[in-house]
Write a protein that holds these residues in place. Structure first.
Motif, mmCIF file in Angstrom:
data_model
loop_
_atom_site.group_PDB
_atom_site.id
_atom_site.type_symbol
_atom_site.label_atom_id
_atom_site.label_comp_id
_atom_site.label_asym_id
_atom_site.label_seq_id
_atom_site.Cartn_x
_atom_site.Cartn_y
_atom_site.Cartn_z
ATOM 1 N N ARG A 112 156.271 26.168 24.242
ATOM 2 C CA ARG A 112 157.619 25.782 24.681
ATOM 3 C C ARG A 112 157.686 24.306 25.084
ATOM 4 O O ARG A 112 158.681 23.633 24.786
ATOM 5 N N PHE A 113 156.664 23.819 25.787
ATOM 6 C CA PHE A 113 156.774 22.507 26.441
ATOM 7 C C PHE A 113 155.704 21.496 26.047
ATOM 8 O O PHE A 113 155.754 20.346 26.481
ATOM 9 N N GLY A 114 154.703 21.899 25.234
ATOM 10 C CA GLY A 114 153.552 21.047 24.982
ATOM 11 C C GLY A 114 153.872 19.704 24.344
ATOM 12 O O GLY A 114 153.135 18.727 24.530
ATOM 13 N N LYS A 115 154.986 19.619 23.601
ATOM 14 C CA LYS A 115 155.319 18.357 22.936
ATOM 15 C C LYS A 115 155.595 17.230 23.927
ATOM 16 O O LYS A 115 155.527 16.051 23.566
ATOM 17 N N LEU A 116 155.886 17.590 25.179
ATOM 18 C CA LEU A 116 156.101 16.555 26.197
ATOM 19 C C LEU A 116 154.827 15.779 26.499
ATOM 20 O O LEU A 116 154.884 14.678 27.065
ATOM 21 N N LEU A 117 153.673 16.346 26.158
ATOM 22 C CA LEU A 117 152.396 15.696 26.439
ATOM 23 C C LEU A 117 151.954 14.784 25.299
ATOM 24 O O LEU A 117 150.843 14.265 25.311
ATOM 25 N N GLN A 118 152.810 14.570 24.314
ATOM 26 C CA GLN A 118 152.537 13.695 23.175
ATOM 27 C C GLN A 118 153.271 12.371 23.329
ATOM 28 O O GLN A 118 154.288 12.300 24.033
ATOM 29 N N PRO A 119 152.804 11.325 22.661
ATOM 30 C CA PRO A 119 153.549 10.056 22.646
ATOM 31 C C PRO A 119 154.841 10.180 21.840
ATOM 32 O O PRO A 119 154.951 11.007 20.940
ATOM 33 N N VAL A 120 155.806 9.341 22.172
ATOM 34 C CA VAL A 120 157.077 9.283 21.439
ATOM 35 C C VAL A 120 156.896 8.405 20.202
ATOM 36 O O VAL A 120 156.344 7.309 20.273
#
Length: 274
Positions: A112-120
């Motif tokens: 659900r939320f893991g993409k927040l831990l990646q760079p933009v």
């Protein structure tokens, strides 16, 4: 969403931003599960919600996290702890988690939320939308409310709920336990803070310092946010500590004492309320 039928709406609201506003929101993900988000804009010269495209590969489970270039240097203690909890149920306890929701596993939580831990990688920001423009967003979309330098913003928001026949078993079960209405919302700082709460008592000092350095980097990205309004009284100690960290970073003061305090804290000190 292709091949999926939506026959209900939920969490309908009218949102008004009295402008102009200099700063927008910190990027975040609203937990809408298999639902979609619908925004219909009413005001003139209205900037749309900012959409963030994240660098590949995406973090959608524990294995993705530990193999991601941004996390592959994680200390062994942290790697082992995260691996061990991959299939563990994540269920809210007010002194050990930030937001009130339950997930079948830590892997589901990261899904659900893991993409927040990646760079933009790229930011998409539409400007000057006409009244009546309607935009849809699916699950796990990283986004943020924009600054509005000319006018305020008025728009309607709701979620579109799919027919039960179109949901898989795990998502249907999760939706029965949670509203999936977008009210559970994580930004990178709160997600990492919650991750710290989950593993803090199980990891060594090297791993604690590793997570703290990542937390500091997220805070530095958006020093306007103090997180005071985003954390309840049950997280008073964490709320106060984050507020002091933001203030020290904004004023270019030393944060050494705050890091020492965090290293010494355990989960039973998350709140002063019992």
């Amino acid at each position: 969403r292709r091949n999926q039928k939506y026959s209900q709406i939920g969490n309908f609201m009218l949102i008004i931003t009295l402008g102009p506003t200099k700063f927008g929101q910190l990027r975040h993900i609203d937990d809408v599960g298999q639902n979609i988000q619908v925004c219909c804009y009413f005001s003139s010269h209205c900037p749309a919600t900012i959409i963030y495209q994240m660098e590949q590969p995406h973090i959608l489970n524990t294995e993705d996290l530990l193999e991601h270039p941004c996390w592959e240097d994680a200390p062994e203690s942290l790697r082992q702890t995260l691996s061990d909890m991959a299939s563990s149920k994540i269920c809210y306890r007010r002194h050990q988690h930030i937001l009130p929701a339950c997930y079948p596993s830590f892997n589901t939580f990261l899904g659900r939320f893991g993409k927040l831990l990646q760079p933009v990688e790229r930011i998409v920001a539409l400007q000057d939308l006409r009244p009546g423009t309607t935009l849809l967003a699916g699950a796990n979309q990283v986004h943020a409310g924009p600054p509005s330098p000319i006018n305020g913003r008025l728009f309607a928001f709701c979620i579109g709920i799919p027919d039960d026949d179109d949901e898989d078993i795990e998502n249907a079960s999760h939706r029965r336990q949670n509203d999936d209405d977008g009210e559970v919302q994580y930004n990178p700082t709160l997600l990492l803070a919650d991750l710290c709460c989950m593993v803090w008592d199980e990891i060594d000092d090297k791993s604690r310092n590793y997570l703290l350095q990542k937390l500091i980097s997220y805070v530095k990205e958006y020093p306007q946010e103090t997180y005071q309004r985003l954390l309840s009284d049950y997280q008073q100690v964490l709320r106060d500590w984050l507020g002091q960290l933001v203030e020290a970073i904004r004023e270019n003061r030393s944060i050494d004492n705050l890091l020492i305090e965090a290293m010494r804290n355990n989960n039973d000190n998350t709140s002063d309320n019992g």
